[in-house]
Design a protein around this motif. Structure first.
Motif, short mmCIF file in Angstrom:
data_model
loop_
_atom_site.label_atom_id
_atom_site.label_comp_id
_atom_site.label_asym_id
_atom_site.label_seq_id
_atom_site.Cartn_x
_atom_site.Cartn_y
_atom_site.Cartn_z
N PRO A 1 50.77 -5.69 -7.31
CA PRO A 1 51.68 -4.83 -6.57
C PRO A 1 52.45 -5.59 -5.49
O PRO A 1 51.97 -6.55 -4.92
N ARG B 1 50.44 -1.05 -1.66
CA ARG B 1 49.28 -0.22 -2.00
C ARG B 1 49.72 1.11 -2.62
O ARG B 1 49.16 1.57 -3.61
N ARG C 1 51.04 0.56 -6.11
CA ARG C 1 50.00 0.31 -7.11
C ARG C 1 49.57 1.65 -7.71
O ARG C 1 49.47 1.79 -8.93
N ALA D 1 51.29 -2.68 -11.45
CA ALA D 1 50.16 -2.20 -10.66
C ALA D 1 49.14 -3.31 -10.44
O ALA D 1 48.46 -3.33 -9.41
#
Length: 196
Positions: free
Chosen positions: A92, A173, A176, A89
């Motif tokens: 990412p 995104r 993540r 995360a």
């Protein structure tokens, strides 16, 4: 009807989010060794369900030390998995940007996520095995077969159905957030294993 009840019971126990389901989803989206991942999950569940129906549940109940070892091993593995998820995360990348993993590595991870979770033994061997045996000698295997069918349906749908989500879940995104959620869930499961 007994087989359908067995299938619904099996589905109720395996559909909840956990490390194994998150991994199957991830591999399905990546389209990486998904046949092997789904096969390991299905065969593992079938072996545990049928073993519980055959009476291994009594053995597990008689030797709780085995579940203790699995509990601590599972907790360590879940913490490691959570750390990996948090690390992913922090940096990412899209799932398709990650380097491919070897089939052996993916299978080994699937086996660990399947068999290092003590709850899988309680759910499949003890609970489903006990429920199957309550159906009587003529119907217990029908019930167990239904539970196995539920497992086959779930892991097939999750693994191969994940392809449809590849566009939505393929961005850095999105992953993540997914990796953060997976890390939190894995830590929560590890804490639950240690405390219970």
């Amino acid at each position: 009807m007994t087989g359908i009840i067995g299938m619904l019971t099996g589905l109720a126990l395996i559909v909840a989010i956990g490390a194994q389901n998150a991994f199957v989803l991830r591999q399905g989206i990546r389209r990486e060794h998904i046949g092997a991942v789904v096969a390991v999950c299905m065969v593992g569940d079938a072996a545990l369900i049928l073993g519980g129906t055959a009476g291994i549940g009594a053995l597990v109940t008689r030797f709780p030390e085995a579940l203790e070892v699995l509990r601590w091993g599972g907790a360590v593995y879940l913490v490691w998995f959570a750390i990996r998820s948090f690390a992913a995360a922090l940096k990412p990348s899209g799932l398709h940007d990650e380097p491919p993993r070897s089939k052996g590595s993916v299978v080994a991870t699937t086996v660990a996520l399947t068999f290092l979770n003590p709850h899988v033994y309680l759910d499949t061997v003890v609970l489903v095995g006990s429920l199957a045996n309550q159906q009587g000698p003529d119907l217990r295997w029908v019930y167990a077969g239904g539970a196995v069918a539920g497992s086959v349906l779930w892991f097939s749908a999750l693994g191969y159905g994940a392809r449809a989500l590849a566009g939505v879940l393929g961005s850095p995104r999105t992953w993540r957030v997914v990796d953060l959620v997976i890390g939190i869930v894995m830590l929560a499961l590890a804490v639950k294993l240690v405390l219970h």
